[in-house]
Design an enzyme around this catalytic site. Sequence first.
Site, PDB file in Angstrom:
ATOM      1  N   HIS A 183      20.956  52.766 -63.371  1.00 40.03           N
ATOM      2  CA  HIS A 183      21.970  51.892 -62.760  1.00 40.03           C
ATOM      3  C   HIS A 183      23.147  51.530 -63.664  1.00 40.03           C
ATOM      4  CE1 HIS A 183      19.245  49.202 -64.789  1.00 40.03           C
ATOM      5  NE2 HIS A 183      18.395  49.099 -63.777  1.00 40.03           N
ATOM      6  N   ASP A 207      17.648  51.635 -56.649  1.00 42.43           N
ATOM      7  CA  ASP A 207      17.112  50.408 -57.262  1.00 42.43           C
ATOM      8  C   ASP A 207      16.626  49.450 -56.173  1.00 42.43           C
ATOM      9  OD1 ASP A 207      16.262  48.549 -59.097  1.00 42.43           O
ATOM     10  OD2 ASP A 207      18.260  47.997 -59.803  1.00 42.43           O
ATOM     11  N   GLY A 264      17.837  41.496 -57.593  1.00 40.57           N
ATOM     12  CA  GLY A 264      17.525  42.729 -56.866  1.00 40.57           C
ATOM     13  C   GLY A 264      17.789  42.618 -55.390  1.00 40.57           C
TER      14      GLY A 264
END
Lengths: 421, 307
Positions: free
Chosen positions: A226, A299, A318
């Site tokens: 990421h 992710d 997240g």
Amino acid sequence: MTAYLIKGVRLLGGDPADLLIADGVIAEGPADGAEVIDAEGLVALPGLVDLHTHLREPGREDAETVETGSRAAALGGYTAVFAMANTSPVADTAGVVEQVWRLGREAGLVDVQPIGAVTVGLAGKQLAELGAMATSAANVRIFSDDGFCVADPRLMRRALEYVKAFDGIIAQHAEEPRLTEGAQMHEGEVSTRLGLTGWPAVAEEAIIARDVLLAEHVGSRLHVCHVSTAGSVEVLRQAKARGVRVTAEVTPHHLLLTDELAASYDPVYKVNPPLRTASDVRALRQALVDGVIDIVATDHAPHAVEDKECEWAYARPGMVGLETALPVVLSVLGEQWDLIAERMSRAPARIAGLAGHGTDLTVGSPANLTLVDPSARRVVDPSGLASRSRNTPYAGTTLPGRIVATFLRGEPTVLDGKAVK
Amino acid sequence: MIKHLRSAADLDAETATLILDTAGEMAALAGREVKKLPTLRGRTVVNLFYEDSTRTRISFEAAAKRLSADVINFSAKGSSVSKGESLKDTALTLQAMGADAVVIRHPASGAPHRLASWVDGSVINAGDGTHEHPTQALLDAYTMRSRLGTLAGLNVAIVGDVLHSRVARSNVLLLTTLGASITLVGPPTLIPVDIAAALSPATKVSYDLDSVLPGADVVMMLRVQTERMQDSFFPSAREYSRRYGLDVARMRKLPEHAIVMHPGPMNRGMEIAPEVADSTRSTIVEQVANGVSARMAVLYLLLGGKA
């Protein structure tokens, strides 16, 4: 095994043609007895491969399980996902990775490939039994302490060197921990306004710079998770130009969303690494087109309601992403189908050495594919997600493209936009 | 009138001026024998404090009581919160109890914003993390206006740990809205990144206190936490005090009319010398008294249905 004749589908957006699936592979005629799927207007892509998924099982089955995450993945057009190691217990032994792998097989919706932890308990102190995981039934090739950076440079060097024995790859969460102590969001104008401690871009860039030098020094393979900043892109560009064996991923949300969204203090936008500025987003998009960034990885990070419906500082970072990844990428790149196939299927399969995925849909190839309706528009409704968690930043957003069907080794996992099982 | 006061940015110049004018009227009440108005009779104000802050809590409590509101003090310590109850569940409880206003003090920046999305009543930020403390800015602005007559055109120096100061953020936003110019002074490690772009273009930064003082109408000294020294924001208390402390010699560099402020509690001898804190230029005690008036004005206008 049922045969399928997908009529009038556009392979990678090309001219309409018929695609026959029989015995788990792309076949040639005759198509007698095959079930016909009218695919007029649809685009066929090789099944998507995600190198960065959190399935939460074992340990946080209230947020996601291998089965619910697999279903979300199939609905997002994926045929293979790599499950991150930060489960509870941590996937740092052959036993845990085999458990995840078997749960994926039992779910049977996508191929679930476990990622092994680099260090015991993700603690960054001692190497996990990387070899045992590599030679287990799960056949682990990617190792990562994602969520934590392998910050100790000597340990990182050792990890990079050690996995050469089985062609492994270290996937690094690049975050210099001392520079991000207490960090809540991107360090900049918005964090100053909001009074939230900043996560400076240099904390990512410094680790990537260090790691590419280490990888170059020992001749190992490094994968950067990421990537989120323009500066990281420049470090990667220089490293690749020198021939360092480094690959990199970017998430759909880092290609679309900016730190301004944090102004609502709604933790649905809290993610690690944090959302960055508009200029970072522009640099990431360009790097994805250029190939400095090799792949898109979700992710996908499901969280239970109580872990997000709270103060920003206490919320877990997240967001879920499997079911929205392709529409987000489509909104960013437009209908550049070959580029999308490369960044979301071929390259991730190639990096991971995953046989049978990311292959062109030619006769004899495994029938791992997804059918997309590019003309469809969808308003994202969190309550309609297959993931067990609802922490999507796109609630109420209209995104282009709809996954109509997904096939895993010739069997549909998704038909008419619905999971088959 | 606005519904919530989560940030000084919630206030435009007109609304802020109305609050300051109203605070003036409330201050007159303090001179009366019966220091009470019936305005908020039957309304419930909850002081929801997740951090210890006797000074601010008492100030809000006094303000609400002088307006005849029913006051419930809810301290996180020893409550269901310490047993793990979430802010949202607490908010729903307060909602069920019919709180008309919730005054919240919280260690997490943005907590008042979250709370406002879960309750129907007004939310007043009494300090959230390192974000803001808007009623402190109002009482500071009221104090400056009382002493100096106006806010427009004033040069205000805010000195010290701006990075961690919710008081500084709220003051920059409010004072620039009301026409003042701000200079933030401190070591570079304690000045937030992109501060002018983040808060107001009418904000300057200086690392040199001595050069700022001759042009300052107001010097606002911020409290320096000793743990900042352990975090290497500056080398030592002595060095900090020498470079950024306001002592008598430095005070003499100020123009004749200039005032010295501090939100308290002070580290005497560290950021401010005792002689300065106790001088006639100092407004520190007035600020406390004005806090009650400013908070009365906020409660009155948010809950009183006026304007």
